[in-house]
Design an enzyme around this catalytic site. Sequence first.
Site, PDB file in Angstrom:
ATOM      1  N   ASP A 111       0.814  -1.216   0.000  1.00 42.43           N
ATOM      2  CA  ASP A 111       0.000   0.000   0.000  1.00 42.43           C
ATOM      3  C   ASP A 111       0.847   1.266   0.000  1.00 42.43           C
ATOM      4  O   ASP A 111       0.306   2.377   0.032  1.00 42.43           O
ATOM      5  CB  ASP A 111      -0.978   0.002   1.177  1.00 42.43           C
ATOM      6  CG  ASP A 111      -0.309  -0.161   2.531  1.00 42.43           C
ATOM      7  OD1 ASP A 111       0.758  -0.804   2.605  1.00 42.43           O
ATOM      8  OD2 ASP A 111      -0.850   0.343   3.536  1.00 42.43           O
ATOM      9  N   HIS A 118       8.747  -0.659  12.239  1.00 47.52           N
ATOM     10  CA  HIS A 118       7.590  -1.329  11.662  1.00 47.52           C
ATOM     11  C   HIS A 118       7.955  -2.794  11.474  1.00 47.52           C
ATOM     12  O   HIS A 118       9.018  -3.249  11.916  1.00 47.52           O
ATOM     13  CB  HIS A 118       7.201  -0.636  10.353  1.00 47.52           C
ATOM     14  CG  HIS A 118       5.869  -1.038   9.810  1.00 47.52           C
ATOM     15  ND1 HIS A 118       4.753  -1.187  10.605  1.00 47.52           N
ATOM     16  CD2 HIS A 118       5.460  -1.326   8.540  1.00 47.52           C
ATOM     17  CE1 HIS A 118       3.735  -1.540   9.854  1.00 47.52           C
ATOM     18  NE2 HIS A 118       4.128  -1.641   8.603  1.00 47.52           N
ATOM     19  N   ASP A 161       4.234   4.190   8.390  1.00 51.47           N
ATOM     20  CA  ASP A 161       3.925   3.089   9.301  1.00 51.47           C
ATOM     21  C   ASP A 161       5.000   2.900  10.376  1.00 51.47           C
ATOM     22  O   ASP A 161       6.177   2.686  10.080  1.00 51.47           O
ATOM     23  CB  ASP A 161       3.774   1.789   8.513  1.00 51.47           C
ATOM     24  CG  ASP A 161       2.671   1.894   7.460  1.00 51.47           C
ATOM     25  OD1 ASP A 161       2.265   3.026   7.138  1.00 51.47           O
ATOM     26  OD2 ASP A 161       2.230   0.852   6.970  1.00 51.47           O
TER      27      ASP A 161
END
EC number: 3.1.26.11
Length: 301
Positions: free
Chosen positions: A64, A140, A210
């Site tokens: 994404d 992350h 993220d």
Amino acid sequence: MKVKILGCYAATPRTITNPTSQVLEIKNHMFLIDCGEGTQVQLRKHKIKFSRINHIFISHLHGDHFYGLIGLISTFMLLNRVNDLHVYGPKGIKELILLQLRASGSYTGYNLYFHELTAKESETIYEDEKVIVKTIPLQHRIYTNGFLFQEKNQQRKLNIEAVERHNIETCYFQKIKYGGDITLEDGTVVSNAELTFDPEPEKTYAFCSDTVYNENIIPLIEGVDVLYHETTFLDSEEHLAEKTMHTTAKQAATIALKANVKKLLMGHYSTRYASIEHFKTEGQTIFPNILLADDGKEFNF
């Protein structure tokens, strides 16, 4: 400094939302930050000129955040692009893109440069006379960086009234803008302070995609004008944030407060929520100056 949000939702795209991608305009540069699926369609929709994008920054290799990159690179090729294109991202991004180009029998008629990142400490990855870009190491599930964009020292502004009063020729204007004093024909020294005004304060934009709640980034983003920080979950799903290594709205607001930033721009919302307004409501219990990113929104700072 202008930020155009092309997409700001987590995980898979929907007909009404897009994954992460945004355009930062700063000092006549147009930087593309992340390139989720559908980015080139969003660029078209919002009438952003492809030819102005020469630098693309990819935070990490989750789909994404970069699945739109090969499509954009291919479209540049079809449009007979000639300008060099620079891609900054984690080690492995070059292999992924070149594999797709080779498998499809494609090639670029323009120079495509990959700047692969492996450092776990902040480093400068781009610099010219106007802007400097540094990484912000994040935590992350895979290797991830945020990016800090900083304007460099700007030239001082001419005080035209003072310049004309001293009959200073235009050939000296550049010297004055860069802080120089001027000696007149009679030997009088006119100080730069009299001939100029202070420049506008340098602007800074920090993009933190993220990541778990991570106070290690605070010294790197201290006092920035705008902090974009992911807010995937609300406080009620903090257990999911911990499990998936994401951040809640309250956690992002806490980072903003402790880093003394001027504005917090929230994004990367989970699509489980009916309204993104809840993110702002929760965050403002900790940090008041919050803006909500949303697809198609533009912010001028």
